[in-house]
Design a protein around this motif. Structure first.
Motif, PDB file in Angstrom:
ATOM      1  N   UNK A 320      45.865  42.154  41.572  1.00 43.96           N
ATOM      2  CA  UNK A 320      45.851  40.110  41.546  1.00 43.96           C
ATOM      3  C   UNK A 320      46.551  39.658  40.364  1.00 43.96           C
ATOM      4  N   UNK A 321      47.983  39.961  40.609  1.00 47.76           N
ATOM      5  CA  UNK A 321      49.139  39.984  39.600  1.00 47.76           C
ATOM      6  C   UNK A 321      50.299  40.626  40.115  1.00 47.76           C
ATOM      7  N   UNK A 322      51.423  40.121  40.099  1.00 44.53           N
ATOM      8  CA  UNK A 322      53.000  40.252  39.730  1.00 44.53           C
ATOM      9  C   UNK A 322      53.387  40.677  39.000  1.00 44.53           C
ATOM     10  N   UNK A 323      53.217  39.624  37.383  1.00 49.43           N
ATOM     11  CA  UNK A 323      53.960  40.267  36.077  1.00 49.43           C
ATOM     12  C   UNK A 323      52.647  40.113  35.040  1.00 49.43           C
ATOM     13  N   UNK A 324      52.805  40.999  34.213  1.00 50.68           N
ATOM     14  CA  UNK A 324      51.970  40.541  33.057  1.00 50.68           C
ATOM     15  C   UNK A 324      51.261  38.466  32.427  1.00 50.68           C
ATOM     16  N   UNK A 325      50.287  38.489  32.742  1.00 52.09           N
ATOM     17  CA  UNK A 325      49.638  37.867  32.065  1.00 52.09           C
ATOM     18  C   UNK A 325      50.031  36.462  33.568  1.00 52.09           C
ATOM     19  N   UNK A 326      49.870  36.573  34.686  1.00 56.37           N
ATOM     20  CA  UNK A 326      49.972  35.568  35.277  1.00 56.37           C
ATOM     21  C   UNK A 326      49.209  36.392  36.492  1.00 56.37           C
ATOM     22  N   UNK A 327      48.551  35.458  36.500  1.00 54.67           N
ATOM     23  CA  UNK A 327      47.207  36.183  37.695  1.00 54.67           C
ATOM     24  C   UNK A 327      46.944  35.806  38.519  1.00 54.67           C
ATOM     25  N   UNK A 329      45.766  33.321  42.502  1.00 54.08           N
ATOM     26  CA  UNK A 329      44.464  33.291  42.902  1.00 54.08           C
ATOM     27  C   UNK A 329      43.888  34.258  44.114  1.00 54.08           C
ATOM     28  N   UNK A 330      44.924  34.348  45.450  1.00 56.48           N
ATOM     29  CA  UNK A 330      44.378  35.358  45.914  1.00 56.48           C
ATOM     30  C   UNK A 330      44.844  36.712  45.825  1.00 56.48           C
ATOM     31  N   UNK A 331      44.411  37.929  46.176  1.00 56.37           N
ATOM     32  CA  UNK A 331      44.590  39.555  46.050  1.00 56.37           C
ATOM     33  C   UNK A 331      46.213  39.262  46.337  1.00 56.37           C
ATOM     34  N   UNK A 332      46.980  39.485  45.574  1.00 52.48           N
ATOM     35  CA  UNK A 332      48.796  39.548  45.487  1.00 52.48           C
ATOM     36  C   UNK A 332      49.220  41.097  45.879  1.00 52.48           C
ATOM     37  N   UNK A 333      48.935  42.090  45.768  1.00 48.31           N
ATOM     38  CA  UNK A 333      49.539  43.573  46.010  1.00 48.31           C
ATOM     39  C   UNK A 333      48.400  44.193  46.769  1.00 48.31           C
ATOM     40  N   UNK A 334      48.419  44.449  47.636  1.00 48.20           N
ATOM     41  CA  UNK A 334      47.213  45.401  48.147  1.00 48.20           C
ATOM     42  C   UNK A 334      48.125  46.681  48.731  1.00 48.20           C
ATOM     43  N   UNK A 335      49.513  46.939  47.799  1.00 47.97           N
ATOM     44  CA  UNK A 335      49.987  48.431  47.886  1.00 47.97           C
ATOM     45  C   UNK A 335      51.193  47.660  49.149  1.00 47.97           C
TER      46      UNK A 335
END
Length: 431
Positions: A320-327, A329-335
């Motif tokens: 749920x993040x691409x970088x720290x502290x910035x969630x 709304x949708x799943x961002x990284x499933x691999x």
């Protein structure tokens, strides 16, 4: 017309000149019995040639130059490798060449002898406006010739990549496990962060990460901390945990000099390729693979097995993040994405296999590389589209990697005469 020495080498190799009543520059009758074998390494250009000069049969080598004076410029006279040259083939005999014993070197001047069609075809190829100089006849080149050129370019490309791996191997004193680990990180950086990823791997030895393989947060903390990407503080509990973990292991392993954030490229990079995301994915891969080298060299053997090895989900935080502290709304990284997975197999697995085969002198690894490449979908980039637009379709990764090698090592620098396709086109068009 300007031309390079390799054009004259091609002319000699295929005898694209009038051979009736040939004479040397000194006026002696000359007959060519055997052209010789084209030498691509140091020494005379053609080895084991046979010529007859003034009714005397001579066995030796042939050296080719644009000007006869280049013999002296290249210091061939003082090089023992050239003592067995029996014929000097030049465009212009502008200076007498003497052997070490003081006798004149037999010289064949090609000026005025080269077939006119060869000149025209060569000039047409070099002046062609396309970035593919042979585009006008590419689709007409025999399929076996195109395949041969493709395979040669592919092998050369794999040799270049495997050279990088063997350099890493030397720096690790022949530690293949550490080398496989560092090469994985380098490839996971893709274009934007490959150098930084390689540096990160060199800061954190693989053996240390293996000790904590069953602790994914520890792997993330160590890698992100040494990468200089952990924030100093955070309101998020998971990030706070990572900070504490890194602080503990930094002290334990006496790590004083982590990387800095400016080592990494975020600008212009898609969020899915952010170094924070890639490092989290790497941590998951290392956590999932008991032994990376064994997983790559023994346990995995085809595309599905490598996808299983490399496509693992990172920790919940990074889904749920691409970088720290910035969630998000949708799943961002499933691999790792399917496209990136195939690129990793191309750039990580196959060069590693190839390097391993070279190091241990086991040629079967090359065939395994070819087989695996044929399982991979054809890449789609500007280089491949250029070839396809001129009637040469690509069916799989074998084709596309060969095309990239052809373009970068032959088409772009216009080394046409070293390419089998161009050689055949010049030959066939001259008939």
């Amino acid at each position: 017309m300007t031309f390079k020495e390799d054009f004259l080498q091609l002319v000699w190799k295929y005898q694209y000149f009038e051979k009736a009543k040939l004479r040397t520059a000194a006026g002696d009758e000359l007959k060519i019995i055997q052209v010789g074998f084209h030498n691509q390494s140091e020494g005379p250009d053609f080895r084991d040639s046979v010529v007859v000069i003034d009714n005397v049969i001579l066995h030796g080598h042939v050296e080719v130059h644009r000007l006869a004076s280049e013999w002296k410029q290249h210091a061939h006279g003082g090089n023992p490798a050239y003592n067995s040259v029996v014929l000097h083939v030049v465009w212009e005999d502008d200076q007498e060449v003497l052997r070490n014993d003081g006798t004149a070197m037999p010289t064949l001047e090609l000026k005025g002898l080269i077939f006119l069609d060869i000149w025209r075809n060569y000039e047409r190829m070099l002046d062609y406006k396309s970035v593919l100089p042979c585009a006008h006849g590419l689709k007409d080149a025999p399929e076996i010739v195109r395949f041969s050129a493709l395979e040669k370019a592919l092998v050369e490309r794999l040799q270049e990549k495997s050279n990088l791996i063997l350099e890493i191997l030397r720096s690790t004193t022949d530690d293949w496990e550490e080398t496989a680990y560092r090469w994985l990180f380098t490839c996971f950086g893709f274009k934007a962060n490959s150098q930084a990823m390689g540096e990160l791997a060199s800061l954190v030895p693989y053996r240390i990460l293996q000790k904590h393989r069953d602790q994914l947060p520890v792997l993330e903390a160590i890698l992100l901390g040494q990468a200089g990407l952990l924030p100093e503080d955070s309101e998020e509990p998971y990030v706070q945990h990572l900070i504490r973990e890194y602080d503990f292991y930094r002290r334990k392993y006496n790590w004083d000099m982590p990387m800095k954030r400016q080592h990494w490229t975020f600008m212009g990079v898609r969020p899915s390729n952010f170094p924070t995301v890639r490092i989290a994915q790497l941590a998951a891969i290392l956590s999932n693979a008991p032994n990376l080298l064994q997983s790559v060299m023994q346990d995995s053997h085809d595309l599905p097995s490598f996808k299983k090895l490399l496509k693992v989900k990172p920790s919940d935080y990074w889904q749920y993040h691409y970088s720290f502290g910035k969630p998000s709304e949708r799943p961002s990284n499933s691999g790792v994405s399917s496209t990136a997975l195939e690129l990793l197999v191309i750039n990580y697995v196959i060069p590693l296999w190839f390097a391993y085969g070279r190091y241990f002198e086991e040629p079967d690894w090359q065939e395994r590389c070819f087989d695996l490449l044929q399982e991979i979908s054809a890449e789609n980039n500007h280089i491949i589209r250029r070839f396809q637009s001129h009637g040469w379709p690509a069916e799989n990764g074998f084709d596309t990697q060969g095309m990239i090698g052809l373009f970068k090592n032959y088409c772009q620098p216009k080394k046409c005469l070293q390419c089998k396709i161009a050689q055949v086109l010049i030959k066939s068009e001259s008939k």
